[in-house]
Motif scaffolding. Structure first.
Motif, mmCIF file in Angstrom:
data_model
loop_
_atom_site.group_PDB
_atom_site.id
_atom_site.type_symbol
_atom_site.label_atom_id
_atom_site.label_comp_id
_atom_site.label_asym_id
_atom_site.label_seq_id
_atom_site.Cartn_x
_atom_site.Cartn_y
_atom_site.Cartn_z
ATOM 1 N N UNK A 79 -22.904 -16.158 -8.984
ATOM 2 C CA UNK A 79 -21.950 -15.786 -7.375
ATOM 3 C C UNK A 79 -23.026 -14.695 -6.406
ATOM 4 N N UNK A 80 -22.005 -15.052 -5.138
ATOM 5 C CA UNK A 80 -23.214 -14.890 -4.485
ATOM 6 C C UNK A 80 -22.838 -12.835 -4.379
ATOM 7 N N UNK A 81 -24.083 -12.557 -3.169
ATOM 8 C CA UNK A 81 -24.006 -10.865 -2.681
ATOM 9 C C UNK A 81 -23.912 -10.871 -1.779
ATOM 10 N N UNK A 82 -22.813 -10.685 -0.766
ATOM 11 C CA UNK A 82 -22.709 -9.881 0.491
ATOM 12 C C UNK A 82 -22.594 -8.557 1.135
ATOM 13 N N UNK A 83 -23.520 -8.372 2.081
ATOM 14 C CA UNK A 83 -23.425 -7.000 3.143
ATOM 15 C C UNK A 83 -22.668 -7.304 3.138
ATOM 16 N N UNK A 84 -21.905 -5.679 3.551
ATOM 17 C CA UNK A 84 -20.913 -5.266 4.234
ATOM 18 C C UNK A 84 -21.041 -4.928 5.453
ATOM 19 N N UNK A 85 -19.889 -5.400 6.610
ATOM 20 C CA UNK A 85 -20.796 -4.668 7.969
ATOM 21 C C UNK A 85 -20.088 -3.429 8.322
ATOM 22 N N UNK A 86 -19.335 -2.532 7.200
ATOM 23 C CA UNK A 86 -18.979 -2.007 7.583
ATOM 24 C C UNK A 86 -20.005 -0.767 7.343
ATOM 25 N N UNK A 87 -20.595 -1.061 6.992
ATOM 26 C CA UNK A 87 -21.794 0.031 5.835
ATOM 27 C C UNK A 87 -22.790 -0.165 4.417
ATOM 28 N N UNK A 88 -23.659 -0.048 5.176
ATOM 29 C CA UNK A 88 -25.353 -0.167 4.573
ATOM 30 C C UNK A 88 -25.639 -0.293 3.241
ATOM 31 N N UNK A 89 -24.209 0.504 2.496
ATOM 32 C CA UNK A 89 -23.649 0.872 1.049
ATOM 33 C C UNK A 89 -23.044 0.157 1.001
ATOM 34 N N UNK A 97 -18.805 6.630 -0.733
ATOM 35 C CA UNK A 97 -18.434 6.462 -2.020
ATOM 36 C C UNK A 97 -17.491 6.475 -1.653
ATOM 37 N N UNK A 98 -16.746 6.852 -2.629
ATOM 38 C CA UNK A 98 -15.537 6.603 -3.437
ATOM 39 C C UNK A 98 -14.284 7.830 -2.697
ATOM 40 N N UNK A 99 -13.716 7.673 -1.818
ATOM 41 C CA UNK A 99 -13.044 8.937 -1.867
ATOM 42 C C UNK A 99 -13.864 10.078 -1.520
ATOM 43 N N UNK A 100 -13.089 10.903 -2.641
ATOM 44 C CA UNK A 100 -14.506 12.636 -3.236
ATOM 45 C C UNK A 100 -15.573 12.204 -3.763
ATOM 46 N N UNK A 101 -15.107 10.876 -4.416
ATOM 47 C CA UNK A 101 -17.207 10.958 -4.860
ATOM 48 C C UNK A 101 -18.405 10.465 -4.573
ATOM 49 N N UNK A 102 -19.206 11.121 -4.225
ATOM 50 C CA UNK A 102 -20.555 10.245 -3.644
ATOM 51 C C UNK A 102 -21.834 10.953 -4.284
ATOM 52 N N UNK A 106 -7.283 -0.383 -4.003
ATOM 53 C CA UNK A 106 -8.347 0.542 -3.596
ATOM 54 C C UNK A 106 -9.433 -0.825 -2.593
ATOM 55 N N UNK A 107 -9.320 0.080 -0.705
ATOM 56 C CA UNK A 107 -9.560 -1.049 -0.341
ATOM 57 C C UNK A 107 -10.862 -0.027 1.058
ATOM 58 N N UNK A 108 -11.708 -0.915 2.100
ATOM 59 C CA UNK A 108 -12.349 0.134 2.532
ATOM 60 C C UNK A 108 -11.334 0.304 4.173
ATOM 61 N N UNK A 167 0.705 -1.406 0.036
ATOM 62 C CA UNK A 167 0.032 0.287 0.310
ATOM 63 C C UNK A 167 1.251 1.378 0.158
ATOM 64 N N UNK A 168 2.125 0.974 0.233
ATOM 65 C CA UNK A 168 3.372 2.237 0.141
ATOM 66 C C UNK A 168 2.700 3.260 -1.067
ATOM 67 N N UNK A 169 3.049 2.824 -1.909
ATOM 68 C CA UNK A 169 3.064 3.916 -3.307
ATOM 69 C C UNK A 169 1.517 3.491 -3.724
ATOM 70 N N UNK A 170 0.758 2.486 -3.162
ATOM 71 C CA UNK A 170 -0.357 1.872 -4.108
ATOM 72 C C UNK A 170 -1.349 3.325 -4.386
ATOM 73 N N UNK A 171 -3.100 2.993 -4.888
ATOM 74 C CA UNK A 171 -4.025 3.716 -4.531
ATOM 75 C C UNK A 171 -4.064 4.669 -3.575
ATOM 76 N N UNK A 172 -5.084 5.328 -2.749
ATOM 77 C CA UNK A 172 -4.994 6.102 -1.964
ATOM 78 C C UNK A 172 -6.903 6.299 -1.314
ATOM 79 N N UNK A 173 -7.155 5.164 -3.064
ATOM 80 C CA UNK A 173 -8.495 5.461 -3.617
ATOM 81 C C UNK A 173 -9.341 4.868 -1.959
#
Length: 192
Positions: free
Chosen positions: A147-157, A44-49, A114-116, A32-38
């Motif tokens: 495929x299987x779709x699962x809700x995140x525990x971090x966010x309902x969105x 949303x995704x960083x500043x995109x909402x 890109x991570x949560x 992650x040192x040189x990777x995306x900061x998103x």
């Protein structure tokens, strides 16, 4: 030690402790040192909402020009809506969908960098997040069929789309032991 110094430093030390509890240790990983900061979050995704216009110039600026954007059109609910694909070389890394008001209402993340906030990313195994699918997951449909779709525990969105090997029908959920090694192939943020 002087009592005044202790009294001055105590609030700093206490506030530092509360910050550490929300710190994601996975961000210290050399990958992650040189990777995306998103970061994908409830907002949303960083500043995109949901308030972000679906505009190439604005998306490109927020993404720091790291991707090549290409515009597309599709039908949703009987209306023509726009979307932008963010390309990383010849691969689609992100897709931004717009609503009738031409604002971002859905973001699909396929970029592994890109991570949560807890370090979840494309490639994370089902077993790292869940023990059982019951109550949090459902069988995918349409573009997520098989495929299987699962809700995140971090966010309902946020939802995670898991892919893996399964010899059964696409309309039946694989058993929990089969799902353990399935991995996230896509993370989806939906404005509501």
């Amino acid at each position: 030690m002087n009592i005044r110094v202790v009294l001055l430093l105590a609030p700093l030390l206490l506030s530092g402790c509360s910050t550490i509890s929300s710190f994601s240790w996975s961000k210290l990983s050399p990958t992650n040192w040189f990777g995306s900061s998103l970061e994908l979050s409830n907002n949303g995704l960083s500043g995109i909402s949901a308030t972000t216009p679906l505009d190439e110039r604005i998306l490109n600026k927020t993404l720091d020009g790291d991707y090549r954007l290409r515009k597309g059109m599709s039908m949703s609910g009987g209306q023509m809506v726009s979307y932008y694909e963010a390309m990383d070389g010849d691969k689609v890394a992100l897709v931004f969908h717009g609503n009738a008001n031409n604002r971002v209402n859905r973001i699909e993340v396929m970029d592994k960098s890109i991570q949560t906030s807890t370090g979840t990313h494309v490639g994370t195994e089902f077993s790292d997040l869940y023990e059982k699918a019951f109550g949090v997951c459902e069988v995918g449909s349409d573009e997520n069929s098989g495929k299987v779709v699962c809700r995140s525990r971090e966010s309902r969105l946020i939802t995670y789309v898991f892919s893996g090997e399964w010899m059964g029908p696409v309309t039946i959920m694989p058993s929990d032991d089969k799902l353990q090694h399935w991995t996230i192939s896509k993370m989806i943020w939906q404005s509501k």
